[in-house]
Design a protein around this motif. Structure first.
Motif, PDB file in Angstrom:
ATOM      1  N   ASP A  10       0.822  -1.208   0.000  1.00 48.93           N
ATOM      2  CA  ASP A  10       0.000   0.000   0.000  1.00 48.93           C
ATOM      3  C   ASP A  10       0.861   1.264   0.000  1.00 48.93           C
ATOM      4  O   ASP A  10       0.460   2.293  -0.551  1.00 48.93           O
ATOM      5  N   ALA A  11       2.043   1.183   0.600  1.00 51.78           N
ATOM      6  CA  ALA A  11       2.922   2.354   0.681  1.00 51.78           C
ATOM      7  C   ALA A  11       3.679   2.610  -0.611  1.00 51.78           C
ATOM      8  O   ALA A  11       4.163   3.724  -0.833  1.00 51.78           O
ATOM      9  N   THR A  12       3.788   1.607  -1.480  1.00 54.25           N
ATOM     10  CA  THR A  12       4.652   1.738  -2.674  1.00 54.25           C
ATOM     11  C   THR A  12       3.917   1.423  -3.967  1.00 54.25           C
ATOM     12  O   THR A  12       4.537   1.142  -4.975  1.00 54.25           O
ATOM     13  N   LYS A  13       2.584   1.493  -3.954  1.00 53.52           N
ATOM     14  CA  LYS A  13       1.820   1.096  -5.138  1.00 53.52           C
ATOM     15  C   LYS A  13       1.984   2.099  -6.282  1.00 53.52           C
ATOM     16  O   LYS A  13       2.242   3.288  -6.068  1.00 53.52           O
ATOM     17  N   VAL A  14       1.833   1.575  -7.496  1.00 56.21           N
ATOM     18  CA  VAL A  14       1.878   2.390  -8.709  1.00 56.21           C
ATOM     19  C   VAL A  14       0.595   2.133  -9.492  1.00 56.21           C
ATOM     20  O   VAL A  14      -0.064   1.111  -9.293  1.00 56.21           O
ATOM     21  N   PRO A  15       0.186   3.044 -10.404  1.00 58.49           N
ATOM     22  CA  PRO A  15      -1.049   2.843 -11.167  1.00 58.49           C
ATOM     23  C   PRO A  15      -0.988   1.570 -12.003  1.00 58.49           C
ATOM     24  O   PRO A  15       0.006   1.291 -12.676  1.00 58.49           O
ATOM     25  N   ALA A  16      -2.074   0.782 -11.972  1.00 56.90           N
ATOM     26  CA  ALA A  16      -2.128  -0.460 -12.757  1.00 56.90           C
ATOM     27  C   ALA A  16      -3.563  -0.873 -13.043  1.00 56.90           C
ATOM     28  O   ALA A  16      -3.900  -2.045 -13.026  1.00 56.90           O
ATOM     29  N   GLY A  17      -4.444   0.092 -13.300  1.00 56.36           N
ATOM     30  CA  GLY A  17      -5.819  -0.231 -13.632  1.00 56.36           C
ATOM     31  C   GLY A  17      -6.509  -0.932 -12.475  1.00 56.36           C
ATOM     32  O   GLY A  17      -6.524  -0.457 -11.344  1.00 56.36           O
ATOM     33  N   GLY A  18      -7.072  -2.123 -12.767  1.00 53.19           N
ATOM     34  CA  GLY A  18      -7.781  -2.872 -11.746  1.00 53.19           C
ATOM     35  C   GLY A  18      -6.901  -3.764 -10.918  1.00 53.19           C
ATOM     36  O   GLY A  18      -7.401  -4.570 -10.127  1.00 53.19           O
ATOM     37  N   ALA A  19      -5.581  -3.643 -11.078  1.00 53.44           N
ATOM     38  CA  ALA A  19      -4.636  -4.480 -10.329  1.00 53.44           C
ATOM     39  C   ALA A  19      -3.929  -3.649  -9.262  1.00 53.44           C
ATOM     40  O   ALA A  19      -3.971  -2.413  -9.277  1.00 53.44           O
ATOM     41  N   LEU A  20      -3.285  -4.330  -8.341  1.00 53.83           N
ATOM     42  CA  LEU A  20      -2.401  -3.677  -7.374  1.00 53.83           C
ATOM     43  C   LEU A  20      -0.975  -3.988  -7.798  1.00 53.83           C
ATOM     44  O   LEU A  20      -0.563  -5.142  -7.808  1.00 53.83           O
ATOM     45  N   ALA A  21      -0.253  -2.961  -8.190  1.00 52.88           N
ATOM     46  CA  ALA A  21       1.143  -3.114  -8.568  1.00 52.88           C
ATOM     47  C   ALA A  21       1.982  -2.168  -7.723  1.00 52.88           C
ATOM     48  O   ALA A  21       1.479  -1.160  -7.210  1.00 52.88           O
ATOM     49  N   VAL A  22       3.255  -2.504  -7.575  1.00 49.50           N
ATOM     50  CA  VAL A  22       4.128  -1.726  -6.701  1.00 49.50           C
ATOM     51  C   VAL A  22       5.415  -1.348  -7.423  1.00 49.50           C
ATOM     52  O   VAL A  22       5.790  -1.962  -8.426  1.00 49.50           O
TER      53      VAL A  22
END
Length: 438
Positions: free
Chosen positions: A87-99
Motif C-alpha cells: 500500500d505504501a509503494t503502489k503504482v497505477p495499474a488499472g484494476g490491479a495492485l502493482a508496486v
C-alpha cells in the motif's frame, strides 16, 4: 522468575520469511532470520534487499471479485507487513495492485532491520538447525546445499518451472504506434500501453515464436510448467489461437486509431512509479536472449526497444505438502519444523506472504504456550492453506488462491452474486477468527 521465550529460526528473507519474522516478533518472540544475499544470489535475484520481487511488480487484481483481492484485504486487516509495504509503494495499474519493486523491497528491509526482536543473519544456512523451532521459507530457488538437507527430512522434492517476462525502457518505445488504455476502461485509462496487431502480423509473430531457438533443459530438469506462468512459446505450441485467448486477448480494448477491437493486443504494464520501465504482460519465455531481441523488436513500437531485463526460466522447488505437512504447515515427522511460502506449493506473491503470516503467528503462539489457530476454510487464507495440506498427494501442483477452493454457499445463489457473497462471508468469519487470535 522471568520466563525465557525460545527464539524461532527462519530460513529465507523473501516474502514469506519476512512476513513470518514480522508476525512472530509482533507477538513478542525473538527471531533469527537468515538470508544468504548478498554473499550468494539465486539465478533470479539481484538486489541485496529483502523481499525482492522477481517475476513481476503486479500483485494481481485489487477487486474482491477475485480471490486474490480478498486475500489481500484479509492480510491488510490482520496487520500484514507485506500489505503495508504494498500500500505504501503502489503504482497505477488499472484494476490491479502493482508496486514499485525497489521501494517495496526497501520498505520491508528497513522494517525488518529496525525491529528489536529480529536478528538478521546475512549468511547462507545450508542445514536445518538440530533443535528449536524452524520456519523453512527458502523459496522456489532453494540453494542446492539446503535442498540436500531438506531431502533428509522430507524425502520428496518436486520441481516446476517459472518464467520471467522482459522489461523494456519507456524512452526506447515509439509511442505513436501504441495506445494507452486499461481493459474495460478500468483505472485511469493510461495505466497500460497497448500494441495492436492485425491478423497477418499476429500469425507472423506466432510463426516466429514456434521457430525460435529456445534455451535447452539441463539433464536433471523436467519440462513441467505451472499453468499460471506458462512461457508464451509453450502456449503458442498448443494452438495458433491460444495466445489470442490468453495474454494477447483483445477483449475490452479499443484501438482509437480504428475505433475497433484489434485482432490481438500485447499489453505493457508500468513497472515503476516514474514510468521509465514497462513489463510485457504475460510474456514469460524460455527463448534465447538474441531471439527475444529479434522477435520482440518485430512488434509495432518496439523496433528500437532497449531491454532492461530479458526473459528467462529457472527451476522452482516445492515439497509435496499434502503428504508432508499438517494443516498448520508443520512437518508431520518433526512438528518443530514449519514450511512457508512457495516451497509449500502456494503460487504467487500474495499467497506466499499469507503462508508466511500463518507460519509466523502459529510458531510464535506455540513458543508462548498458546494453542495455534487455523483460519476458517471460508476465508481466502484458510481455503488456500487447506488446499496445500489437504488435497490429492498424487497430483499436487502449485496453486494460486481462487474461489474454486472455497466451501460452497448454502442454498441456491445467483451466479453473478456468488463471488461477492463468498467475500462477505469470508470477511465476517475472519473478524471472528481475528478476535480469537487476539
Amino acid at each position: 522468575m522471568t520466563m525465557t521465550i525460545p527464539s524461532i529460526t527462519i530460513i529465507g528473507a523473501g516474502l514469506a520469511g519476512c512476513e513470518a519474522a514480522w508476525q512472530a516478533a509482533r507477538l513478542g518472540v525473538p527471531v533469527s532470520l537468515h538470508e544468504m544475499k548478498p554473499q550468494k544470489f539465486s539465478p533470479a535475484h539481484h538486489s541485496p534487499n529483502l523481499a525482492e520481487l522477481v517475476c513481476s511488480n503486479s500483485l494481481r487484481g485489487a477487486s474482491m471479485e477475485n480471490a486474490v483481492g480478498l486475500l489481500k484485504e484479509e492480510l491488510r486487516r490482520l496487520g500484514s507487513l507485506f500489505m503495508a509495504a504494498a500500500d505504501a509503494t503502489k503504482v497505477p495499474a488499472g484494476g490491479a495492485l502493482a508496486v514499485d519493486r525497489e521501494l517495496f523491497s526497501a520498505f520491508v528491509t528497513e522494517k525488518i532491520e529496525q525491529h528489536q526482536l529480529i536478528t538478521l543473519e546475512r549468511q547462507e544456512l545450508s542445514e536445518l538447525p538440530a533443535a528449536g523451532a524452524v520456519i523453512v521459507a527458502s523459496g522456489p530457488l532453494t540453494s542446492d546445499r539446503l535442498a540436500e538437507s531438506l531431502r533428509a527430512v522430507t524425502g520428496d522434492s518436486l520441481y516446476f518451472y517459472d518464467a520471467i517476462a522482459p522489461i523494456v525502457s519507456a524512452s526506447s518505445l515509439d509511442l505513436g504506434k501504441l495506445f494507452k488504455a486499461s481493459r474495460y476502461g478500468k483505472g485511469d485509462g493510461d495505466d497500460y500501453l497497448n500494441i495492436p496487431m492485425d491478423e497477418p502480423l499476429y500469425n507472423a509473430f506466432v510463426d516466429e515464436l514456434l521457430a525460435a531457438e529456445k534455451v535447452p533443459y539441463r539433464d536433471f530438469e523436467k519440462g513441467v510448467h505451472f499453468e499460471g506462468c506458462m512461457p508464451i512459446e509453450e502456449m503458442a505450441g498448443r494452438g495458433r489461437e491460444t495466445l489470442r485467448f490468453g495474454p494477447m486477448k483483445p477483449v475490452g480494448l479499443i484501438d482509437p486509431a480504428t475505433g475497433k477491437e484489434p485482432h490481438a493486443v500485447i499489453q505493457l504494464r508500468m513497472e515503476n512509479r516514474k514510468a521509465t520501465l514497462y513489463n510485457l504482460v504475460g510474456f514469460q519465455t524460455k527463448l534465447t536472449w538474441p531471439e527475444q531481441r529479434r522477435i520482440f523488436r518485430m512488434l509495432p513500437g518496439l523496433e528500437n526497444a532497449e531491454f532492461a531485463r530479458l526473459g528467462s526460466m529457472h527451476r522452482n522447488t516445492f515439497i509435496n505438502s499434502p503428504q508432508l505437512l499438517t494443516p498448520l504447515q508443520q512437518l508431520k515427522s518433526a512438528p518443530r519444523i514449519f514450511f512457508a511460502g512457495q516451497i509449500t506449493g502456494v503460487e504467487g506473491y500474495v499467497e506466499s506472504a499469507g503462508s508466511g503470516f500463518l507460519a509466523g503467528v502459529n510458531s510464535a503462539r506455540l513458543a508462548l504456550g498458546y494453542a495455534p489457530l487455523l483460519p476458517p476454510p471460508t476465508t481466502a487464507l484458510g481455503a488456500l492453506i487447506r488446499h496445500i495440506t489437504n488435497t490429492d498427494v498424487r497430483h499436487f501442483q502449485p496453486m494460486n488462491v481462487n474461489y474454486g477452493l472455497f466451501p460452497e454457499l448454502p442454498g441456491r445463489v445467483k451466479k453473478k452474486e456468488r463471488r461477492s457473497l463468498l467475500a462477505e462471508r469470508a470477511l465476517a468469519d475472519l473478524d471472528g477468527w481475528q478476535q480469537a487470535m487476539d
